[in-house]
Design a protein around this motif. Sequence first.
Motif: not given
Length: 129
Positions: A91-103
């Motif tokens: 149930p736990l969310i431990i994140s500040d959001g994932a940064v997008l990385k260009p391919a």
Amino acid sequence: MAPARKKVVIEGSVSCVYCVMEGGPGSVIKTDLLPGAVVKLQCNNSRKGSWEEQTKTGGKGDFSFTPVKVSSRGAHKCRVFLVSSPRGVCPLIISDGAVLKPAPPNATSPFQLFTLQPLYFYPAPYTCL
């Protein structure tokens, strides 16, 4: 000359962590891909304002966004967040959001692919299930 703006495709995956050592979230031992998890793409653009959209992960825990309001030049203002887990053991969310990385760009494609590090839900408390 700046590169041409392209439409954006954002791909990623979500996993459930089943075993975490006492060191906390950085000490992952066992994970499993998580179908049915809800993720959110949130973008903060000064001209177009802030907006978000949600989707669920597919049968292999993967997801994809093709946002209409984001171009390859504005994707750096977006992050992907976990919203909810379909499994009670994670149930736990431990994140500040994932940064997008260009391919690497593909000159023949009308899209610019962006990826991100896998996202994880954690058990509470940090134990091996």
